[in-house]
Design an enzyme around this catalytic site. Structure first.
Site, short mmCIF file in Angstrom:
data_model
loop_
_atom_site.label_atom_id
_atom_site.label_comp_id
_atom_site.label_asym_id
_atom_site.label_seq_id
_atom_site.Cartn_x
_atom_site.Cartn_y
_atom_site.Cartn_z
N THR A 169 0.70 -1.24 -0.21
CA THR A 169 0.10 0.18 -0.10
C THR A 169 0.78 1.29 0.01
O THR A 169 1.56 1.24 0.85
CB THR A 169 -0.84 -0.03 1.14
OG1 THR A 169 -1.76 -1.26 1.06
CG2 THR A 169 -1.82 1.30 1.34
N GLU A 368 -2.85 -8.00 6.22
CA GLU A 368 -2.86 -8.09 7.88
C GLU A 368 -3.01 -9.38 8.38
O GLU A 368 -3.49 -9.61 9.63
CB GLU A 368 -3.62 -6.69 8.49
CG GLU A 368 -3.22 -5.55 8.19
CD GLU A 368 -1.67 -5.09 8.83
OE1 GLU A 368 -1.28 -6.02 9.60
OE2 GLU A 368 -1.38 -4.18 8.31
#
Ligand code: TGC
Ligand code: FAD
Length: 389
Positions: A169, A368
């Site tokens: 990201t 995550e």
């Protein structure tokens, strides 16, 4: 625009202090006024609303739970979580941006960095003048980051990095990348600045999810960085995993925002959509779906608030974060899917936010740590038997 109300079915607000409510409401208003009117356009065009970065910084959103000394808001972790919730009500992409900047770039510099690294980078990152990214995942090592191939070798006054990271990201737009690589077989963190020869960060195209968020590959070909760019206090895989706890905590709160947006849209739609001469909200099956959504929102609110209180008390265990991240992502997706269903064909249109949230949540469930990896983390904790390998 009418103020967003949210869900307070069990007088949840009475458990928040004044500052927490104030912070939540100001971010809520910011999102209603500045993000929601433009997000569908950005999603369609696959662009991130860069012009909001200074405004987000002004609101104290980046590294909001870090000390004032570095230009941060020094909020408690519940207020921090509520910020993530409100951002994600707008879009997971904007919450991702703030998560990465705060939890995955500022946090490791704050926790593992030298005084010089902290003094230089943290105020720049808090003010949004510099953007960061976090490179852990590799093409062949996602759930198992300990197997990473990226290597650093000491050579005179430099470290030389070789390898590649994937699905990162903000990679293309970042001024600094926190990169995890093995040095003499041990995982270490390095700060790699944009423009360093041999370092490139091409954008990943063709995503159906998190379209209003930049995702990139990081490529290192004999990238030479000064010795002082090593994060001196990070040693082993526990270094990056410690950062993930912060980001996973933010996600557990964030996805409650997606739940709120989808539930709100479904409830309003069901009250105005007429079929068989009655609003569809009058049918028992629709009411059952709405009741299930509300129930999961209430459950998530209380679990996540307690998670925040434990974190503020210094008692939080990372397995508890895994449980909340896993549960809330799964339930947020269920709520988004049920909301999509209640909207009928309109549910696939960008006039409503549900399909966008639903597509985003597919990524949020995976990054995550996937749902299954978090099940194994909880499983290892409760049985004492590690089942990853
Ligand atoms: P394992 O042997 O279990 O642990 C290695 C060392 O780390 C310690 N540890 C932790 N420390 C802090 N926090 C945690 N959550 C920790 N989990 C483990 C552990 O005690 C040990 O310490 P030491 O001192 O004994 O060395 O490691 P393993 O190789 O068996 O892996 C365990 C596993 C599978 C749970 C872990 O690798 C994992 O969590 N995998 C998932 C990977 C992941 O979540 N990647 C996320 C990449 S970043 C990202 O997705 C950003 S999205 C950004 C956005 O919001 O846009
Ligand atoms: P894999 O690890 O290949 O998993 C594939 C499937 O196998 C999953 O269902 C998984 O649960 C399952 N699986 C794997 N191991 C086991 C096991 N032992 N037992 C049972 N099932 C198993 N990473 C970063 O480092 N930085 C970022 O900023 C970042 N941003 C991201 C942004 C987006 C939009 C996305 C989609 C990902 C991002 N990631 C980032 C990467 C993300 O963390 C990984 O995608 C994630 O950790 C899963 O890795 P993987 O995709 O390689 O899947």
């Amino acid at each position: 625009m009418q103020n967003f109300i949210g869900v307070d079915y069990f007088d949840f607000d009475s458990l928040l202090n004044e500052e927490e409510i104030l912070v939540r409401n100001s971010v809520r208003d910011f999102v209603s006024e500045n993000l929601i009117p433009v997000i569908e356009k950005h999603y369609e065009e696959a662009t991130f609303p860069n012009y909001l970065i200074p405004k987000l910084a002004e609101l104290g959103i980046f590294g909001a739970n870090l000390p004032e000394k570095y230009g941060c808001a020094n909020l408690n972790n519940v207020a921090y979580g509520l910020i993530m919730q409100e951002l994600e009500r707008g879009d997971s992409g904007i919450r991702s941006f703030a998560s990465v900047q705060g939890a995955l770039v500022m946090y490791p510099i704050f926790t593992y960095g030298s005084e010089e690294q902290k003094d230089y980078w943290l105020p720049l990152l808090a003010s949004g003048k510099k953007i960061g990214c976090f490179g852990l995942t590799e093409p062949d090592f996602g759930s198992n980051p300990g197997g990473m191939i990226t290597r650093a070798v000491k050579d005179g006054n430099s470290y030389v990095l070789n390898g590649a990271k994937m699905w990162i990201t903000n990679g293309t737009v970042a001024d600094v990348a926190v990169v995890w690589a093995k040095l003499d077989g041990v995982v270490k963190g390095f700060l790699v600045e944009k423009g360093t020869p041999g370092f490139s960060a091409p954008e990943t195209k063709g995503k159906f999810s998190l379209r209003a968020s930049v995702t990139s590959e990081l490529i290192f070909q004999d990238v030479r960085i000064p010795l002082e760019n090593l994060l001196p206090k990070a040693d082993g895989l526990a270094g990056p995993l410690g950062c993930l706890n912060q980001a996973r905590y933010g996600i557990a709160w964030g996805v409650i925002g997606s739940m709120l947006a989808c539930y709100d849209s479904a409830l309003n739609y069901s009250k105005t959509r007429i079929q068989f001469d009655k609003p569809i909200a009058s049918f028992q099956i629709i009411q059952d779906k709405l009741a299930k959504m509300l129930t999961e929102i209430v459950k998530a609110q209380f679990m996540t608030l307690q998670l925040g209180r434990l974190k503020d008390a210094g008692k939080l265990r990372h397995q508890q974060v895994s449980l909340a991240k896993r549960n809330n992502c799964r339930e947020a997706l269920e709520i988004a899917r049920a909301a999509r269903d209640i909207h009928g064909a309109n549910g696939i249109a960008n006039e409503y936010p549900v399909m966008r949230h639903m597509c985003n949540l597919e990524s949020v469930k995976t990054y995550e740590g996937t749902e299954d990896i978090h099940a194994l983390i909880i499983g290892a904790d409760i049985t004492g038997i590690q089942a990853f390998r």
